[in-house]
Structure formats: structure tokens, C-alpha cells
Write an enzyme that holds these catalytic residues in place. Structure first.
Site, PDB file in Angstrom:
ATOM      1  N   LYS A   1     -14.303 -18.507 -33.512  1.00  0.00           N
ATOM      2  CA  LYS A   1     -15.066 -19.167 -34.583  1.00  0.00           C
ATOM      3  C   LYS A   1     -14.389 -20.483 -34.961  1.00  0.00           C
ATOM      4  O   LYS A   1     -15.036 -21.510 -35.066  1.00  0.00           O
ATOM      5  CB  LYS A   1     -15.135 -18.214 -35.782  1.00  0.00           C
TER       6      LYS A   1
ATOM      7  N   GLY B   1     -15.890 -12.939 -38.983  1.00  0.00           N
ATOM      8  CA  GLY B   1     -15.437 -12.585 -37.635  1.00  0.00           C
ATOM      9  C   GLY B   1     -15.682 -11.129 -37.281  1.00  0.00           C
ATOM     10  O   GLY B   1     -16.255 -10.802 -36.237  1.00  0.00           O
TER      11      GLY B   1
ATOM     12  N   GLU C   1      -9.461  -4.400 -42.556  1.00  0.00           N
ATOM     13  CA  GLU C   1      -9.374  -5.826 -42.880  1.00  0.00           C
ATOM     14  C   GLU C   1     -10.322  -6.157 -44.044  1.00  0.00           C
ATOM     15  O   GLU C   1     -10.106  -7.105 -44.780  1.00  0.00           O
ATOM     16  CB  GLU C   1      -9.709  -6.682 -41.653  1.00  0.00           C
TER      17      GLU C   1
ATOM     18  N   HIS D   1      -5.971  17.960 -28.011  1.00  0.00           N
ATOM     19  CA  HIS D   1      -4.777  18.371 -27.267  1.00  0.00           C
ATOM     20  C   HIS D   1      -3.572  17.529 -27.655  1.00  0.00           C
ATOM     21  O   HIS D   1      -2.587  17.491 -26.932  1.00  0.00           O
ATOM     22  CB  HIS D   1      -5.051  18.270 -25.759  1.00  0.00           C
TER      23      HIS D   1
HETATM   24  C1  G6Q Z   1     -12.150 -11.174 -38.687  1.00  0.00           C
HETATM   25  C2  G6Q Z   1     -10.952 -11.960 -38.805  1.00  0.00           C
HETATM   26  C3  G6Q Z   1     -10.181 -12.159 -37.528  1.00  0.00           C
HETATM   27  C4  G6Q Z   1     -10.766 -13.222 -36.603  1.00  0.00           C
HETATM   28  C5  G6Q Z   1      -9.737 -13.550 -35.521  1.00  0.00           C
HETATM   29  C6  G6Q Z   1     -10.240 -14.551 -34.526  1.00  0.00           C
HETATM   30  O1  G6Q Z   1     -12.916 -10.978 -39.577  1.00  0.00           O
HETATM   31  O2  G6Q Z   1     -11.233 -13.153 -39.428  1.00  0.00           O
HETATM   32  O3  G6Q Z   1     -10.012 -10.977 -36.820  1.00  0.00           O
HETATM   33  O4  G6Q Z   1     -11.952 -12.789 -36.034  1.00  0.00           O
HETATM   34  O5  G6Q Z   1      -8.568 -14.022 -36.128  1.00  0.00           O
HETATM   35  O6  G6Q Z   1     -10.583 -15.761 -35.152  1.00  0.00           O
HETATM   36  P1  G6Q Z   1     -11.349 -16.872 -34.368  1.00  0.00           P
HETATM   37  O7  G6Q Z   1     -12.675 -16.341 -33.976  1.00  0.00           O
HETATM   38  O8  G6Q Z   1     -11.453 -18.011 -35.311  1.00  0.00           O
HETATM   39  O9  G6Q Z   1     -10.524 -17.197 -33.166  1.00  0.00           O
END
Ligand code: G6Q
Length: 556
Positions: free
Chosen positions: A206, A267, A353, A384
Site C-alpha cells: 500500500k 492493510g 493487530e 496430537h
Molecule cells: C495491516 C498493517 C500491516 C501492513 C504491512 C504492509 O493492517 O498495516 O500489516 O499491511 O505492514 O504494508 P504495505 O502494504 O504498506 O507494504
């Protein structure tokens, strides 16, 4: 802001917990043939049985009153209509909009986002079909055979979990590989098997700044160029999913090959967006659409079904009851389906999270426990391994059992054996076995009186351990979508009850900042910075051992 503990329902639940202190679930079941129908609900192909919890009508009424007093329905409607429900980041939270194919208008900051979602899905579809049908060609003119998805956290766990969950729907036209760890072991092992001419890299980030992902992406690009003796055009082998178009472009990805992400998708709630591209590539776009449709079915159920029949709401309330009133602070996720083997890890992120927080919306400390410790494993393997603790340990861990009525791999005897265990385990956790029954069983097996007395206390299971059972008709793309959306809404509902900000994750920042400062200190000639004596000595030890190992082979 009133603390939740002052609510009449909260106080009533405290009293209910005290009143049930010496009640055993098996007594609640005895003679009550209605308990299952009273404490189960259904959404489409998913049945939830929550009757094996230490609840009675009074508890359920007070839990529903808690939902009313915390205005859960109001907050749900706010989230789904695009209000800012992520206050610390000032963002709307609209993963539900991503799976609404009706194109109903929904505004974020005055812009209707429905057309953006449709356009992105159309772009994903065209791209997916192009790659899967062999029309996307690499630098030698060959079609793609392998896709490497590089991303971490929310940009990895969802696509990976779903790809694994739906293996039975994968036609193998493309082989999918996931790389998340910055430990060079993972990407080295993946690349070692691949042909650069037929490999496509999907960089999912992202922010397009995440250190682990950027390091892996750079390694992948270097590998492509090295292996092709500089001939490969990265544009033919790299696509990105990001909200940071500029950064993706400066990495060398062509703008047409960048898929959008938006601020209003968190994310860990993003597998429904273009972050799900690896799912579509691996399973085909029609299966990705079915996943969205299943999630949308659950969204409608969450939005429209009375709270008592509402799966996410009841799961949330039962979780609150177990943790805040009965003092159980963990939650096991136990899928009885090999293909759901990444679900516990996925839910670990989604839940911990989101709700692993100690501060309420106003920034004040919350006086009660919030998100439980989520852990788990494929159930039959767990039996197990760690189920001993689930049955007789001092820590009581509520568990979700997840299984399917119909198997996608119906080999003779397998599914019946699996599901007999599925039903038996939650039964055992509920009923337990008392001393009289243990004595009778030992006697019947011919044990001596001495042996019986020696063993009886070891063999007693107290039972009374809470479980939910989630039984799907079959593990399909649609039902996986609904299952995941159900947990997302459970997490949201609990966040509202606990008055915490479920959609931020400030707690993960500090470690990242410190790592940034430490990384340059690891260079051989660099000075170690000012740290506590533990960290300083660990860094010094690392460098000393590395220096002395410089001239030896890594395998020695
Ligand atoms: C999720 C978090 C985290 C994020 C990762 C990857 O909610 O914000 O897990 O998805 O740190 O981030 P980027 O997609 O920005 O690389």
C-alpha cells in the site's frame, strides 16, 4: 465518555458470571433439547453453534443489551456508509464497499467510490485473463508460468491464506509463490526454482515504502536482470498494487501496470481489493468474484439480521463474555480442513493487530481486557500436539472449531474420520469426564483397585470449556469469503464494545523506527549507538561473531 464498565448491562454480566461460577455446561444441556436451536444461527452455508458456551438466557439477554447500550448497530451503519471510523488516522473503513457489486453509490470525502472499485475490478479481470490465457508475454516472448507475490502483513497474509484455502479450485495454469520475509532464505528458495523469462512479480505494498517488501522487490529485479544478462525489460515482469503510484513508478513499474489501493482500505482488510490480485491470478477471476460475493452475503447478514441471529455479533458477544466476564484471554482457531491451514495466522493479524489495544477512543486507558491472544493450527494435527492443554490445562482457552460438511477430496474414510474428531473434541471439552466415570471405565478394562486410585485424578477432565462450532456446507470461494467477512465483523463489533480504535496499529511503529537506527550500526566498521546494555552487547556480539566468521564458508 462513559466507561463500558458503568453500563447496566456490563454490571449485570458481572453478576451473571458470579452466579454461574459453579455451573457446568453439561447440566445446562441435560434435559434441555432446545439448547442447540436456541443458541445457533445460520448465514447462507455457514452454521454457527455457540451452545457449548457457559451461557443461559439471562446472559444472552444481557449481552444483547450490551450491544444495544454500546450502539453497535449504529456504529456498524456508520462504518458501512463511509463515516470516519478510524479516528486516529482520520479514515473511513470501507472493505465492505469492495465486495458490493451492485455499484451502490458510496461517498468518501465527497467522491463516489463505487465507480473506482468497478474500474479496478475490470482492470484486474483483464490483466488476470491476459496472464492466465498466455497473452502476457515476458522479455523472450514466452507466456508466464509462475507468479511471485512480494508483500508482507496485510499485503501477504490474506492472499496467501485464501490461495491455500482454495487450492481445490486452482487449475494450475499459473504457479503462485509468496515471499514476505526479508530473511534471504525465503526469496532465494523461491527464485532458485524459477525461469526469469516466464516469471511475473507482483509487488504488493500500500505504501510502497515497507522495508522488507522493498528489499525483496529490489532482489527480484536484480535477479531478473542478472539472469537475463541485462536483457529483460522489468516492465514485462513487474506489476504493483499500491496507493503510492509515484514510488511504484520510480521503482520502474509502468503506470498501466499499477493497481490502485485506497486510504479507506486497511492493510489487514485488503484482500478484497487489488491486493487480492494473486488470488485472481492463481484461481481465476470468477473464483475471486465468488469470494467477493460470499463476503457481501455476510456483509448484508451483518447489516440486516437481528442481533440474536447475527453470526458476527453473537461471536463477538460470546468472545466478550468469555474474556471480560469469565477471564479467558485467549482464543484458539481450529480448522478441520487442511486447506485452511493459514487461517489461524491470518486471523492472528486481523484480530490482534485490530484489537490488541489498551487505550479507548478518548485516549484513556481501558480498565478491562481487550483482544484475546489468537492462536491455532489445523485441528486434527493439534489433537496430537497441544490439545492436552485445551482439555486439562490450568489455562482455559475458548476455541472455534471450523469444518465442512462436504469434502472437496472425498477419499474413502477420510472425511468421516476427520469430522468424527471434529464433533468429538468440542463434545469432550464441554462434557469432560468425572471421577466416577473414569473409575467405572478403568474397572471395566480390568484395572486393579490400586491402579484405579493411582490414575483417576490424572484422567479426569473437568470439561466446561467453551467452544463455538462453525460448520460450512463446503469449502468454496463463496463460503471462504463469507467466513472471513464474518470474522472481520466480529473483530469490528468487539472493538466497538471495548471502545478501541480497531483500524490503526500504532503499536507496530516503534520497533520499525528502532530497526532503522540499528541497521546501519550492523555494518562492520560502524559504531554501535547508545542503547541499553542488553541491546548494545547483542549488537556487539553479532558484529564480533560475524567478523570472526568472515573467512569461513557459511555452511561450516
Ligand atoms: C495491516 C498493517 C500491516 C501492513 C504491512 C504492509 O493492517 O498495516 O500489516 O499491511 O505492514 O504494508 P504495505 O502494504 O504498506 O507494504
Amino acid at each position: 465518555m462513559n466507561c463500558r464498565t458503568t453500563l447496566p448491562s456490563w454490571q449485570a454480566l458481572v453478576a451473571d458470571a458470579r452466579a454461574l461460577e459453579s455451573t457446568h455446561m453439561k447440566d445446562l444441556f441435560a434435559g434441555d433439547e432446545q439448547r442447540f436451536s436456541q443458541y445457533s444461527a445460520r448465514c447462507g452455508a455457514i452454521l454457527l453453534d455457540y451452545s457449548k458456551n457457559l451461557i443461559n438466557e439471562t446472559v444472552v439477554e444481557h449481552l444483547l443489551q450490551l450491544a444495544e447500550e454500546t450502539e453497535l448497530a449504529h456504529w456498524r451503519d456508520k462504518m458501512m456508509s463511509g463515516a470516519i471510523v478510524n479516528p486516529t488516522e482520520g479514515r473511513a473503513v470501507l472493505h465492505t464497499a469492495l465486495r458490493d457489486r451492485s455499484e451502490t453509490a458510496i461517498e468518501v470525502e465527497g467522491e463516489n467510490i463505487a465507480p473506482l472499485i468497478s474500474d479496478e475490478l475490470a482492470k484486474m479481470k483483464a490483466f488476470t485473463e491476459g496472464v492466465r490465457e498466455g497473452r502476457w508475454l515476458g522479455y523472450t516472448g514466452k507466456a508466464m508460468t509462475d507468479v511471485v507475490s512480494i508483500g508482507i502483513g496485510g499485503s501477504n497474509l490474506g492472499p496467501l491464506m485464501v490461495t491455500e484455502a482454495l487450492q481445490d479450485y486452482c487449475d494450475q495454469s499459473l504457479k503462485m509463490h509468496y515471499v514476505s520475509n526479508v530473511d534471504g532464505a525465503q526469496i532465494s528458495q523461491v527464485l532458485a526454482k524459477l525461469n526469469p523469462a516466464t516469471t511475473l512479480f507482483v509487488i504488493s505494498s500500500k505504501t510502497f515504502t515497507t522495508a522488507e517488501t522493498m528489499t525483496n522487490a529490489a532482489t527480484a529485479r536484480r535477479w531478473l536482470m542478472d539472469q537475463s544478462s541485462g536483457e529483460a525489460a522489468p516492465g514485462k515482469h513487474f506489476v504493483a498494487i499500491s496507493s503510492n503510484i509515484e514510488k511504484a513508478q520510480s521503482f520502474g513499474i509502468e503506470s498501466d501496470n499499477i493497481f490502485s489501493m485506497w486510504d479507506w482500505v486497511g492493510g489487514r482488510y485488503s484482500l478484497w481489493s487489488a491486493i487480492g490480485l494473486p488470488i485472481a491470478l492463481s484461481l481465476g477471476f470468477e473464483h475471486f468474484e465468488a469470494l467477493l460475493e460470499g463476503a457481501h452475503e455476510m456483509d448484508c447478514h451483518f447489516a440486516e439480521t437481528p442481533l440474536r441471529q447475527n453470526l458476527p455479533v453473537m461471536l463477538a458477544l460470546i468472545g466478550v463474555w468469555n474474556s471480560n466476564f469469565l477471564g479467558m484471554n485467549a482464543q484458539a482457531i481450529l480448522p478441520y480442513d487442511q486447506n485452511l491451514h493459514r487461517l489461524p495466522a491470518y486471523l492472528q493479524q486481523a484480530d490482534m493487530e485490530s484489537n490488541g489495544k489498551s487505550t479507548n477512543w478518548a485516549g484513556d486507558p481501558v480498565p478491562y481486557t481487550t483482544g484475546p491472544i489468537i492462536w491455532g493450527e489445523v485441528g486434527i494435527n493439534g489433537q496430537h500436539a497441544f490439545y492436552q492443554l485445551l482439555h486439562q490445562g490450568k489455562t482455559v482457552v475458548p476455541a472455534d472449531f471450523i469444518g465442512s460438511v462436504n469434502s472437496n477430496n472425498p477419499l474413502p474414510g477420510h472425511h468421516e474420520n476427520l469430522m468424527a474428531n471434529f464433533f468429538a473434541q468440542s463434545q469432550a471439552m464441554m462434557t469432560g469426564v468425572d471421577a466416577a466415570s473414569v473409575r467405572a471405565q478403568l474397572k471395566a478394562s480390568g484395572a486393579s483397585e490400586e491402579d484405579i486410585e493411582r490414575l483417576v485424578s490424572h484422567k479426569v477432565h473437568k470439561g466446561n470449556r467453551p467452544t463455538n462450532t462453525l460448520l460450512m456446507d463446503r469449502l468454496t470461494p463463496h463460503n471462504v469469503g463469507a467466513l472471513v467477512a464474518m470474522y472481520e465483523h466480529k473483530i469490528f463489533a468487539q472493538g466497538i464494545i471495548w471502545q478501541i480504535c480497531s483500524f490503526d496499529q500504532w503499536g507496530v511503529e516503534l520497533g520499525k523506527v528502532l530497526a532503522k537506527a540499528i541497521e546501519p550500526e550492523l555494518a562492520p566498521d560502524a559504531e554501535t549507538g547508545h542503547h541499553d546494555c542488553s541491546t548494545r552487547n547483542l549488537v556487539e556480539h553479532f558484529k564480533a561473531v560475524q567478523a570472526s566468521a568472515k573467512n569461513t564458508s557459511p555452511k561450516l
